[in-house]
Scaffold this motif. Structure first.
Motif, short mmCIF file in Angstrom:
data_model
loop_
_atom_site.label_atom_id
_atom_site.label_comp_id
_atom_site.label_asym_id
_atom_site.label_seq_id
_atom_site.Cartn_x
_atom_site.Cartn_y
_atom_site.Cartn_z
N ALA A 47 0.82 -1.21 0.00
CA ALA A 47 0.00 0.00 0.00
C ALA A 47 0.86 1.26 0.00
CB ALA A 47 -0.92 0.02 1.22
N TYR A 48 0.36 2.27 -0.71
CA TYR A 48 0.94 3.61 -0.71
C TYR A 48 -0.20 4.57 -0.44
CZ TYR A 48 2.64 8.06 -2.52
OH TYR A 48 2.97 9.39 -2.66
N GLY A 49 0.03 5.55 0.42
CA GLY A 49 -0.99 6.54 0.71
C GLY A 49 -0.40 7.93 0.70
N SER A 72 0.43 -4.22 -4.51
CA SER A 72 0.80 -5.63 -4.54
C SER A 72 -0.39 -6.49 -4.91
CB SER A 72 1.34 -6.04 -3.17
OG SER A 72 1.77 -7.36 -3.17
N ASP A 73 -0.16 -7.51 -5.70
CA ASP A 73 -1.20 -8.47 -6.09
C ASP A 73 -1.26 -9.56 -5.02
OD1 ASP A 73 -3.14 -9.84 -7.43
OD2 ASP A 73 -1.82 -10.59 -9.01
N ASP A 74 -1.84 -9.19 -3.86
CA ASP A 74 -1.80 -10.10 -2.71
C ASP A 74 -3.18 -10.32 -2.08
OD1 ASP A 74 -2.29 -7.64 -1.58
OD2 ASP A 74 -0.46 -7.58 -0.40
N ALA A 75 -4.24 -9.96 -2.76
CA ALA A 75 -5.62 -10.12 -2.27
C ALA A 75 -5.93 -9.25 -1.07
CB ALA A 75 -5.94 -11.59 -1.96
N GLY A 102 -8.09 -3.10 -6.70
CA GLY A 102 -7.14 -4.16 -7.04
C GLY A 102 -5.73 -3.67 -7.27
N ALA A 103 -4.84 -4.64 -7.47
CA ALA A 103 -3.41 -4.38 -7.60
C ALA A 103 -3.11 -3.40 -8.72
CB ALA A 103 -2.67 -5.69 -7.85
N GLY A 104 -2.24 -2.45 -8.42
CA GLY A 104 -1.81 -1.47 -9.41
C GLY A 104 -2.78 -0.32 -9.62
#
Length: 148
Positions: A47-49, A72-75, A102-104
């Motif tokens: 995560a980025y905020g 990240s593609d980590d659910a 979702g991821a990205g």
């Protein structure tokens, strides 16, 4: 669940990291108009905020723009929140905004914040959440309100 000792320690870190950032930036010359706007960000696993805002006065932030990016593609779901500190060191964690795209992908929210106790400092927290809560968390240094 709130843990008083953990919250006190977190507030102390917020104040100290904010003070260090203020000292590092303090030498830069900034025009009064530029001082009214501010931003902060942090990144953790998944995560980025970030947040941008304008100080209206001692108790109000306007043009608040919060952005959360799922990195990240980590659910897991990425989230972002602001925290504020009043002039006496009390804190307020504002509600989380969740990016479920979702991821990205990123998601942005715009709002205004007001705290009658005053807003002396503002920072950002980002986290990657699963069903049990957050799995990774970061917090930015707090930014000083130039109106104080």
């Amino acid at each position: 669940m709130h843990h008083p000792a953990r919250n006190r320690a977190r507030n102390l870190v917020r104040l100290l990291t904010g003070a260090a950032a203020t000292l590092a930036v303090g030498a830069l010359a900034v025009s009064p108009a530029a001082a009214a706007g501010a931003s902060s960000s942090c990144e953790t696993t998944g995560a980025y905020g970030s947040a941008d805002w304008t100080w209206l006065n001692r108790s109000t932030l306007v043009h608040v723009k919060l952005t959360s990016v799922d990195t990240s593609d980590d659910a897991r779901v990425a989230g972002v929140q602001l925290y504020t500190l009043d002039h006496h060191g009390g804190s307020h964690d504002w509600h989380w905004r969740f990016n479920k795209r979702g991821a990205g992908k990123s998601q942005t929210w715009e709002t205004t914040l007001q705290d009658k106790r005053g807003i002396d400092r503002v920072g950002v927290e980002a986290a990657a959440f699963d069903d049990a809560g957050y799995r990774s968390l970061c917090g930015s240094a707090s930014v000083k309100n130039p109106r104080f």
